[in-house]
Design a protein around this motif. Structure first.
Motif, PDB file in Angstrom:
ATOM      1  N   VAL A  27       0.835  -1.204   0.000  1.00 46.72           N
ATOM      2  CA  VAL A  27       0.000   0.000   0.000  1.00 46.72           C
ATOM      3  C   VAL A  27       0.871   1.255   0.000  1.00 46.72           C
ATOM      4  O   VAL A  27       0.608   2.208  -0.748  1.00 46.72           O
ATOM      5  CB  VAL A  27      -0.961  -0.020   1.210  1.00 46.72           C
ATOM      6  CG1 VAL A  27      -1.636   1.321   1.398  1.00 46.72           C
ATOM      7  CG2 VAL A  27      -1.994  -1.114   1.045  1.00 46.72           C
ATOM      8  N   ALA A  28       1.906   1.270   0.824  1.00 49.53           N
ATOM      9  CA  ALA A  28       2.777   2.443   0.897  1.00 49.53           C
ATOM     10  C   ALA A  28       3.551   2.649  -0.400  1.00 49.53           C
ATOM     11  O   ALA A  28       3.705   3.790  -0.855  1.00 49.53           O
ATOM     12  CB  ALA A  28       3.738   2.311   2.074  1.00 49.53           C
ATOM     13  N   PHE A  29       4.020   1.570  -1.025  1.00 46.94           N
ATOM     14  CA  PHE A  29       4.756   1.735  -2.276  1.00 46.94           C
ATOM     15  C   PHE A  29       3.850   2.164  -3.422  1.00 46.94           C
ATOM     16  O   PHE A  29       4.299   2.856  -4.332  1.00 46.94           O
ATOM     17  CB  PHE A  29       5.524   0.470  -2.630  1.00 46.94           C
ATOM     18  CG  PHE A  29       6.843   0.365  -1.916  1.00 46.94           C
ATOM     19  CD1 PHE A  29       7.721   1.439  -1.878  1.00 46.94           C
ATOM     20  CD2 PHE A  29       7.213  -0.792  -1.271  1.00 46.94           C
ATOM     21  CE1 PHE A  29       8.933   1.363  -1.218  1.00 46.94           C
ATOM     22  CE2 PHE A  29       8.413  -0.886  -0.606  1.00 46.94           C
ATOM     23  CZ  PHE A  29       9.275   0.192  -0.584  1.00 46.94           C
ATOM     24  N   TRP A  67       1.812  11.126   0.958  1.00 44.30           N
ATOM     25  CA  TRP A  67       3.178  10.748   1.313  1.00 44.30           C
ATOM     26  C   TRP A  67       3.345  10.605   2.815  1.00 44.30           C
ATOM     27  O   TRP A  67       4.068   9.741   3.292  1.00 44.30           O
ATOM     28  CB  TRP A  67       4.169  11.765   0.763  1.00 44.30           C
ATOM     29  CG  TRP A  67       4.378  11.681  -0.715  1.00 44.30           C
ATOM     30  CD1 TRP A  67       4.170  10.590  -1.516  1.00 44.30           C
ATOM     31  CD2 TRP A  67       4.848  12.711  -1.567  1.00 44.30           C
ATOM     32  NE1 TRP A  67       4.468  10.896  -2.813  1.00 44.30           N
ATOM     33  CE2 TRP A  67       4.889  12.191  -2.874  1.00 44.30           C
ATOM     34  CE3 TRP A  67       5.222  14.026  -1.353  1.00 44.30           C
ATOM     35  CZ2 TRP A  67       5.305  12.935  -3.966  1.00 44.30           C
ATOM     36  CZ3 TRP A  67       5.637  14.774  -2.442  1.00 44.30           C
ATOM     37  CH2 TRP A  67       5.679  14.230  -3.733  1.00 44.30           C
ATOM     38  N   LEU A  68       2.686  11.453   3.574  1.00 45.20           N
ATOM     39  CA  LEU A  68       2.740  11.347   5.033  1.00 45.20           C
ATOM     40  C   LEU A  68       2.097  10.051   5.507  1.00 45.20           C
ATOM     41  O   LEU A  68       2.615   9.384   6.414  1.00 45.20           O
ATOM     42  CB  LEU A  68       2.054  12.560   5.666  1.00 45.20           C
ATOM     43  CG  LEU A  68       2.128  12.682   7.180  1.00 45.20           C
ATOM     44  CD1 LEU A  68       3.576  12.869   7.615  1.00 45.20           C
ATOM     45  CD2 LEU A  68       1.273  13.825   7.666  1.00 45.20           C
ATOM     46  N   LEU A  69       0.996   9.669   4.878  1.00 47.02           N
ATOM     47  CA  LEU A  69       0.348   8.399   5.211  1.00 47.02           C
ATOM     48  C   LEU A  69       1.259   7.221   4.865  1.00 47.02           C
ATOM     49  O   LEU A  69       1.388   6.268   5.653  1.00 47.02           O
ATOM     50  CB  LEU A  69      -0.988   8.281   4.480  1.00 47.02           C
ATOM     51  CG  LEU A  69      -1.796   7.014   4.734  1.00 47.02           C
ATOM     52  CD1 LEU A  69      -2.241   6.951   6.192  1.00 47.02           C
ATOM     53  CD2 LEU A  69      -2.993   6.959   3.805  1.00 47.02           C
ATOM     54  N   ALA A  70       1.913   7.296   3.704  1.00 47.30           N
ATOM     55  CA  ALA A  70       2.850   6.233   3.318  1.00 47.30           C
ATOM     56  C   ALA A  70       4.022   6.160   4.286  1.00 47.30           C
ATOM     57  O   ALA A  70       4.463   5.060   4.657  1.00 47.30           O
ATOM     58  CB  ALA A  70       3.348   6.469   1.899  1.00 47.30           C
ATOM     59  N   LEU A  71       4.505   7.305   4.735  1.00 48.15           N
ATOM     60  CA  LEU A  71       5.604   7.324   5.704  1.00 48.15           C
ATOM     61  C   LEU A  71       5.172   6.708   7.033  1.00 48.15           C
ATOM     62  O   LEU A  71       5.923   5.939   7.644  1.00 48.15           O
ATOM     63  CB  LEU A  71       6.093   8.757   5.919  1.00 48.15           C
ATOM     64  CG  LEU A  71       7.219   8.936   6.934  1.00 48.15           C
ATOM     65  CD1 LEU A  71       8.496   8.277   6.419  1.00 48.15           C
ATOM     66  CD2 LEU A  71       7.450  10.406   7.219  1.00 48.15           C
ATOM     67  N   GLY A  72       3.966   7.020   7.475  1.00 47.53           N
ATOM     68  CA  GLY A  72       3.459   6.428   8.710  1.00 47.53           C
ATOM     69  C   GLY A  72       3.317   4.919   8.602  1.00 47.53           C
ATOM     70  O   GLY A  72       3.684   4.177   9.519  1.00 47.53           O
ATOM     71  N   LYS A  73       2.813   4.451   7.472  1.00 45.45           N
ATOM     72  CA  LYS A  73       2.658   3.004   7.297  1.00 45.45           C
ATOM     73  C   LYS A  73       4.011   2.307   7.192  1.00 45.45           C
ATOM     74  O   LYS A  73       4.189   1.205   7.722  1.00 45.45           O
ATOM     75  CB  LYS A  73       1.789   2.712   6.076  1.00 45.45           C
ATOM     76  CG  LYS A  73       0.335   3.046   6.328  1.00 45.45           C
ATOM     77  CD  LYS A  73      -0.565   2.547   5.236  1.00 45.45           C
ATOM     78  CE  LYS A  73      -2.017   2.854   5.633  1.00 45.45           C
ATOM     79  NZ  LYS A  73      -2.971   2.074   4.884  1.00 45.45           N
ATOM     80  N   ALA A 105       4.960  -0.366  17.119  1.00 49.61           N
ATOM     81  CA  ALA A 105       4.237  -0.743  15.899  1.00 49.61           C
ATOM     82  C   ALA A 105       2.742  -0.812  16.162  1.00 49.61           C
ATOM     83  O   ALA A 105       1.929  -0.319  15.360  1.00 49.61           O
ATOM     84  CB  ALA A 105       4.751  -2.085  15.374  1.00 49.61           C
ATOM     85  N   LEU A 106       2.362  -1.388  17.290  1.00 46.66           N
ATOM     86  CA  LEU A 106       0.940  -1.480  17.625  1.00 46.66           C
ATOM     87  C   LEU A 106       0.336  -0.108  17.888  1.00 46.66           C
ATOM     88  O   LEU A 106      -0.786   0.182  17.470  1.00 46.66           O
ATOM     89  CB  LEU A 106       0.742  -2.381  18.846  1.00 46.66           C
ATOM     90  CG  LEU A 106       1.074  -3.858  18.658  1.00 46.66           C
ATOM     91  CD1 LEU A 106       0.957  -4.601  19.984  1.00 46.66           C
ATOM     92  CD2 LEU A 106       0.209  -4.494  17.608  1.00 46.66           C
ATOM     93  N   GLY A 107       1.071   0.754  18.569  1.00 47.07           N
ATOM     94  CA  GLY A 107       0.549   2.085  18.884  1.00 47.07           C
ATOM     95  C   GLY A 107       0.380   2.964  17.665  1.00 47.07           C
ATOM     96  O   GLY A 107      -0.687   3.550  17.442  1.00 47.07           O
ATOM     97  N   ILE A 108       1.421   3.065  16.842  1.00 44.31           N
ATOM     98  CA  ILE A 108       1.340   3.906  15.650  1.00 44.31           C
ATOM     99  C   ILE A 108       0.335   3.324  14.657  1.00 44.31           C
ATOM    100  O   ILE A 108      -0.456   4.056  14.050  1.00 44.31           O
ATOM    101  CB  ILE A 108       2.733   4.079  15.018  1.00 44.31           C
ATOM    102  CG1 ILE A 108       3.675   4.791  15.983  1.00 44.31           C
ATOM    103  CG2 ILE A 108       2.645   4.847  13.702  1.00 44.31           C
ATOM    104  CD1 ILE A 108       5.127   4.776  15.554  1.00 44.31           C
ATOM    105  N   GLY A 109       0.361   2.010  14.503  1.00 41.19           N
ATOM    106  CA  GLY A 109      -0.599   1.368  13.593  1.00 41.19           C
ATOM    107  C   GLY A 109      -2.036   1.553  14.038  1.00 41.19           C
ATOM    108  O   GLY A 109      -2.932   1.758  13.213  1.00 41.19           O
ATOM    109  N   SER A 110      -2.274   1.514  15.340  1.00 39.73           N
ATOM    110  CA  SER A 110      -3.631   1.737  15.854  1.00 39.73           C
ATOM    111  C   SER A 110      -4.100   3.155  15.581  1.00 39.73           C
ATOM    112  O   SER A 110      -5.262   3.369  15.233  1.00 39.73           O
ATOM    113  CB  SER A 110      -3.687   1.460  17.359  1.00 39.73           C
ATOM    114  OG  SER A 110      -3.430   0.113  17.631  1.00 39.73           O
ATOM    115  N   LEU A 111      -3.213   4.116  15.733  1.00 40.91           N
ATOM    116  CA  LEU A 111      -3.581   5.508  15.435  1.00 40.91           C
ATOM    117  C   LEU A 111      -3.935   5.692  13.961  1.00 40.91           C
ATOM    118  O   LEU A 111      -4.927   6.358  13.625  1.00 40.91           O
ATOM    119  CB  LEU A 111      -2.446   6.452  15.820  1.00 40.91           C
ATOM    120  CG  LEU A 111      -2.231   6.673  17.301  1.00 40.91           C
ATOM    121  CD1 LEU A 111      -0.984   7.526  17.528  1.00 40.91           C
ATOM    122  CD2 LEU A 111      -3.435   7.339  17.920  1.00 40.91           C
TER     123      LEU A 111
END
Length: 175
Positions: A27-29, A67-73, A105-111
Motif C-alpha cells: 500500500v505504501a509503495f 506521502w505522510l500516510l505512506a511514511l506512517g505506514k 508498531a501497535l501504537g502507531i498502527g492503531s492511530l
C-alpha cells in the motif's frame, strides 16, 4: 529444564507482523509510485474522499498527505520488521527486549487505522470501514494481550536444604 521462551504476545506479534509487513508495504509503495492513484485504492480511499470532501484539500496538499500516510505506514512496517528480527535471538526474546518495537508498531498502527476508520465512517465508505475496523481490532487485541500478559519468569536458582555451612579453608576461624 528447557523452558519455552515464546510468550503468547510474542507469537501474536509475529503473526500480526506477517500480515502488516507485506500488506502495508504494498500500500505504501503504491502511494510512493503514484500518490493520487495510490491514495484512491481501497485501503486509502476513505482518507482520500475525506480530504477532498470535508477538508477541501488542493491536489498538492492531497499528495503531501498521501506521502505522510505512506511514511506512517512504512514506520509501522519498520517497527514490525525490527520486532521480527529481534525475536530470532533467544536471549533478546527471553528478556523481553523486543517488546518495545512491537509496542511502537501497535501504537502507531492503531492511530493510523483508527483515523482511517473514522474518516471512512464520515464519508460512508463501508468496505473501507470494515477493513480498518478489522485492522484496528487486530492491533488493539495485540496491545491488550501485551498489557495483560505477566512478564517472563526466569527459572529460580535451586537452593539446597538444609543450607550448607560456609567453609573458608584459608582463613582463621576467629576473623
Amino acid at each position: 529444564m528447557a523452558t519455552n521462551s515464546w510468550r503468547i504476545s510474542t507469537v501474536n506479534g509475529a503473526l500480526l507482523a506477517l500480515y502488516f509487513v507485506p500488506v502495508w508495504t504494498v500500500v505504501a509503495f503504491k502511494i510512493v509510485v503514484s500518490p493520487v492513484h495510490g491514495l484512491y485504492d481501497l485501503p486509502n480511499v476513505a482518507v482520500a474522499l475525506f480530504l477532498s470532501d470535508h477538508l477541501n484539500f488542493a491536489a498538492m496538499n492531497t499528495v503531501r498527505f498521501a506521502w505522510l500516510l505512506a511514511l506512517g505506514k512504512m514506520t509501522v512496517v519498520a517497527f514490525f520488521a525490527v520486532f521480527l528480527l529481534m525475536t530470532t535471538r533467544a536471549s533478546i526474546r527471553k528478556s523481553g527486549g523486543c517488546d518495545e518495537a512491537l509496542a511502537l508498531a501497535l501504537g502507531i498502527g492503531s492511530l493510523i487505522t483508527f483515523g482511517s476508520m473514522v474518516m471512512a465512517s464520515r464519508v460512508g465508505e463501508m468496505a473501507a470501514m470494515r477493513l480498518h475496523a478489522t485492522e484496528l481490532l487486530l492491533l488493539l487485541g495485540g496491545a491488550i494481550l501485551m498489557a495483560v500478559e505477566p512478564p517472563f519468569q526466569r527459572d529460580a536458582p535451586v537452593r539446597q536444604w538444609p543450607p550448607q555451612p560456609e567453609i573458608y579453608p584459608f582463613s582463621s576461624p576467629g576473623s
